[in-house]
Write an enzyme that holds these catalytic residues in place. Sequence first.
Site, short mmCIF file in Angstrom:
data_model
loop_
_atom_site.label_atom_id
_atom_site.label_comp_id
_atom_site.label_asym_id
_atom_site.label_seq_id
_atom_site.Cartn_x
_atom_site.Cartn_y
_atom_site.Cartn_z
N PHE A 121 15.78 0.63 8.45
CA PHE A 121 14.62 0.15 7.71
C PHE A 121 13.90 1.25 6.94
CE2 PHE A 121 15.23 -3.57 10.34
CZ PHE A 121 15.09 -4.56 9.38
N GLU A 122 13.92 2.45 7.43
CA GLU A 122 13.28 3.55 6.70
C GLU A 122 14.13 3.98 5.52
OE1 GLU A 122 10.27 4.57 7.05
OE2 GLU A 122 9.77 3.68 8.97
N GLY A 123 15.45 4.00 5.71
CA GLY A 123 16.34 4.50 4.66
C GLY A 123 16.17 6.00 4.50
N ARG A 165 11.70 -6.18 8.93
CA ARG A 165 11.64 -5.20 10.01
C ARG A 165 10.99 -5.80 11.25
NH1 ARG A 165 10.33 1.07 9.50
NH2 ARG A 165 10.52 1.65 11.71
#
Length: 148
Positions: free
Chosen positions: A14-16, A138
Amino acid sequence: MKTSKKGIDLIKRFEGFVSKPYLCPAGVPTIGFGATYYADGRQVSMKDDPITQAAAVDLLKNMLTRYEHAVNRYVQPEINQNQFDALVSFAYNLGSGALQKSTLLKKINNDPCDPDIHYQFKRWVRANGMILDGLVKRRKSECDLYFS
């Protein structure tokens, strides 16, 4: 308790990874896998040099200790690894203070199996007052992991 590979992978997904500093949707300078500060405590600045993916993984693991400590401290009942991982991801994204003050935490501390916990995860989907699709996804993934 420590975050498992499953929890780390959820956060990374989700952060990448972004090598250069950027402004997150809340307008905070960020780098790597959602890091807003470095291991030495310095805040990320838009003028910082890019980092490698390996350095970003190290930074992520360093940052996790803060959020693991918060979950271990604030959650009173015994929880399983998936619940822990979901809550660490939540705290990593929103901050330990958000977890500490949340109705989500109150519900978990009252009954970690309370079905209303689903709703409490879903409430945390805004940045600067706007609902973000990425946060909706998320929170759903965190909730699914929490109840798996």
